[in-house]
Design an enzyme around this catalytic site. Structure first.
Site, mmCIF file in Angstrom:
data_model
loop_
_atom_site.group_PDB
_atom_site.id
_atom_site.type_symbol
_atom_site.label_atom_id
_atom_site.label_comp_id
_atom_site.label_asym_id
_atom_site.label_seq_id
_atom_site.Cartn_x
_atom_site.Cartn_y
_atom_site.Cartn_z
ATOM 1 C CB ALA A 282 -3.280 -6.206 -10.430
ATOM 2 N N GLY B 199 -0.329 -8.998 -7.248
ATOM 3 C CA GLY B 199 0.526 -8.991 -8.430
ATOM 4 C C GLY B 199 1.970 -8.605 -8.119
ATOM 5 C CD GLU C 76 -0.098 -13.030 -8.959
ATOM 6 O OE1 GLU C 76 -0.540 -11.869 -9.066
ATOM 7 O OE2 GLU C 76 -0.714 -14.027 -9.346
ATOM 8 C CD GLU D 184 -4.119 -11.906 -5.465
ATOM 9 O OE1 GLU D 184 -3.988 -12.439 -4.344
ATOM 10 O OE2 GLU D 184 -3.141 -11.597 -6.183
HETATM 11 N N1 DAK Z 1 -4.232 -0.607 -6.986
HETATM 12 C C1 DAK Z 1 -4.488 0.703 -7.159
HETATM 13 N N2 DAK Z 1 -4.175 1.634 -6.249
HETATM 14 C C2 DAK Z 1 -3.631 1.222 -5.097
HETATM 15 C C3 DAK Z 1 -3.347 -0.128 -4.833
HETATM 16 C C4 DAK Z 1 -3.675 -1.087 -5.860
HETATM 17 N N3 DAK Z 1 -3.395 -2.394 -5.741
HETATM 18 N N4 DAK Z 1 -2.796 -0.246 -3.614
HETATM 19 C C5 DAK Z 1 -2.740 0.998 -3.131
HETATM 20 N N5 DAK Z 1 -3.238 1.894 -4.007
HETATM 21 C C6 DAK Z 1 -3.360 3.326 -3.866
HETATM 22 C C7 DAK Z 1 -4.435 3.690 -2.841
HETATM 23 O O1 DAK Z 1 -5.716 3.665 -3.446
HETATM 24 C C8 DAK Z 1 -3.989 5.089 -2.440
HETATM 25 O O2 DAK Z 1 -4.386 5.995 -3.440
HETATM 26 P P1 DAK Z 1 -4.973 7.471 -3.052
HETATM 27 O O3 DAK Z 1 -6.152 7.222 -2.176
HETATM 28 O O4 DAK Z 1 -3.835 8.155 -2.322
HETATM 29 O O5 DAK Z 1 -5.300 8.085 -4.385
HETATM 30 C C9 DAK Z 1 -2.476 4.999 -2.484
HETATM 31 O O6 DAK Z 1 -2.176 3.870 -3.306
HETATM 32 C C10 DAK Z 1 -1.856 4.764 -1.118
HETATM 33 O O7 DAK Z 1 -2.492 3.635 -0.533
HETATM 34 P P2 DAK Z 1 -3.082 3.660 0.958
HETATM 35 O O8 DAK Z 1 -3.513 5.031 1.327
HETATM 36 O O9 DAK Z 1 -4.087 2.561 1.048
HETATM 37 O O10 DAK Z 1 -1.769 3.293 1.796
HETATM 38 P P3 DAK Z 1 -1.705 2.558 3.214
HETATM 39 O O11 DAK Z 1 -0.286 2.664 3.642
HETATM 40 O O12 DAK Z 1 -2.774 3.075 4.121
HETATM 41 O O13 DAK Z 1 -2.055 1.017 2.907
HETATM 42 C C11 DAK Z 1 -1.840 -1.060 1.652
HETATM 43 C C12 DAK Z 1 -1.147 0.283 2.121
HETATM 44 C C13 DAK Z 1 -0.906 -1.734 0.693
HETATM 45 C C14 DAK Z 1 -2.067 -1.963 2.872
HETATM 46 C C15 DAK Z 1 -3.214 -0.702 0.999
HETATM 47 O O14 DAK Z 1 -3.003 0.315 0.013
HETATM 48 C C16 DAK Z 1 -3.859 -1.871 0.335
HETATM 49 O O15 DAK Z 1 -4.475 -2.724 0.999
HETATM 50 N N6 DAK Z 1 -3.799 -1.882 -1.015
HETATM 51 C C17 DAK Z 1 -4.451 -2.897 -1.803
HETATM 52 C C18 DAK Z 1 -3.637 -4.127 -1.747
HETATM 53 C C19 DAK Z 1 -4.262 -5.217 -2.563
HETATM 54 O O16 DAK Z 1 -5.393 -5.639 -2.309
HETATM 55 N N7 DAK Z 1 -3.493 -5.625 -3.528
HETATM 56 C C20 DAK Z 1 -3.875 -6.743 -4.333
HETATM 57 C C21 DAK Z 1 -4.471 -6.234 -5.546
HETATM 58 S S1 DAK Z 1 -5.203 -7.588 -6.321
HETATM 59 C C22 DAK Z 1 -6.217 -10.832 -12.493
HETATM 60 C C23 DAK Z 1 -5.025 -10.205 -12.665
HETATM 61 C C24 DAK Z 1 -4.300 -9.862 -11.577
HETATM 62 C C25 DAK Z 1 -4.788 -10.086 -10.329
HETATM 63 C C26 DAK Z 1 -6.004 -10.712 -10.151
HETATM 64 C C27 DAK Z 1 -6.708 -11.103 -11.220
HETATM 65 N N8 DAK Z 1 -7.003 -11.159 -13.649
HETATM 66 C C28 DAK Z 1 -6.797 -10.359 -14.791
HETATM 67 C C29 DAK Z 1 -7.965 -12.163 -13.593
HETATM 68 C C30 DAK Z 1 -4.063 -9.626 -9.237
HETATM 69 C C31 DAK Z 1 -4.740 -8.963 -8.326
HETATM 70 C C32 DAK Z 1 -4.089 -8.170 -7.348
HETATM 71 O O17 DAK Z 1 -2.904 -7.926 -7.340
#
Ligand code: DAK
Length: 255
Positions: A65, A110, A113, A133
């Site tokens: 997300a 997400g 998911e 998460e």
């Molecule tokens: N959201 C927004 N931007 C994201 C992103 C994300 N999930 N993942 C990556 N990006 C963006 C980065 O900020 C970066 O942007 P700039 O700095 O270039 O502007 C760009 O994408 C490239 O990412 P990286 O530079 O970090 O790329 P790397 O290859 O170094 O790393 C990575 C790739 C996938 C390992 C890393 O980006 C990462 O750890 N990303 C976050 C992954 C993550 O934590 N995803 C889970 C998100 S939580 C809910 C509803 C839904 C959810 C929970 C609750 N409620 C409403 C209650 C679900 C939650 C999730 O999905």
């Protein structure tokens, strides 16, 4: 709808939906959910489309997300954001035609998911999977706590949900999270081949297999079996007759 994030291409009777916001690793925002809801409706209305494929552009399938959009939400907005996503992913399960996830890269949070809302998953050997998460002090909001245990069993699900470990495609294959792993350059050809195989079968039978299997997962064994009997019966003097006659007459069925 004018799509900004999704690209929808029709190849014969197969619809390919590509998520294209590679700068943010295809992170899921409100606009994505609006477009995906519209795409599901649009594809569902095309009676000749038999299979839908979802993939991502760039190095991610979907990296979760959109954290930038979520960060300022309050409790009510968070619950609404969760419900919107859950509704869209459930509507993938409710589509009559099969939906295949072609996982080209990161499938996190997400993104995983979304992949789990599809009927099965084919992964590139470079794909990575996880539910990160808890790293953010959050829990999944799009039903990973419900779908993951049903897909891989409670132990492997809780391992992924509690550790936020990112696993590779081979490990995802081992626990049954994906059904096949192929080389990155072969991913779309392989998925297209699988989609064409499905599209060549009895179209009513394909829809009923999905419907009965999914309904069965939501009910008890006897109710599911009873639904199977009814749907099995409904194919006699119907598509099933043509399929069985074609077999006996040593010809291809004319669906
Ligand atoms: N959201 C927004 N931007 C994201 C992103 C994300 N999930 N993942 C990556 N990006 C963006 C980065 O900020 C970066 O942007 P700039 O700095 O270039 O502007 C760009 O994408 C490239 O990412 P990286 O530079 O970090 O790329 P790397 O290859 O170094 O790393 C990575 C790739 C996938 C390992 C890393 O980006 C990462 O750890 N990303 C976050 C992954 C993550 O934590 N995803 C889970 C998100 S939580 C809910 C509803 C839904 C959810 C929970 C609750 N409620 C409403 C209650 C679900 C939650 C999730 O999905």
């Amino acid at each position: 709808m004018d799509y900004e994030i999704l690209k929808i291409e029709l190849t014969g009777d197969i619809a390919l939906v590509t998520i294209s916001r590679p700068k943010a690793l295809n992170a899921l925002n409100t606009r994505f959910f609006e477009e995906m809801a519209a795409a599901i409706k649009e594809v569902s209305e095309k009676q000749d489309v038999k299979v839908m494929i979802i993939t991502g552009e760039g190095k991610a399938f979907v990296a979760g997300a959109d954290i930038a959009e979520m960060v300022d939400k309050d409790q009510q907005q968070g619950t609404e954001f969760s419900k919107m996503g859950q509704k869209v992913f459930s509507s993938l399960e409710k589509m009559e035609i099969p939906v295949i996830a072609a996982i080209n890269g990161f499938a996190l949070g997400g993104g995983l998911e979304l992949a789990m809302g599809c009927d099965f998953r084919i992964a590139s050997s470079k794909a990575k999977f996880g539910q990160p998460e808890v790293n953010l002090g959050m829990i999944p909001g799009y039903a990973a706590t419900q779908r993951l245990p049903r897909l891989v069993g409670l132990g492997d699900a809780l391992y992924l949900l509690l550790t936020a470990d990112m696993i590779n495609a081979q490990e995802a294959l081992r626990i049954g999270l994906v059904q096949k792993v192929v080389e990155p350059e072969e991913l779309m050809d392989k998925v297209m081949e699988i989609a064409k195989t499905i599209a060549s079968k009895g179209p009513k039978a394909i829809r009923k297999v999905k419907y009965v299997s999914r309904q069965g997962m939501l009910s008890d064994f006897d109710s599911g079996s009873s639904l199977e009997s009814e749907e099995f019966g409904s194919l006699f003097k119907n598509e099933g007759e043509e399929g069985m006659r074609a077999f006996l007459e040593k010809r291809k069925p004319n669906w």
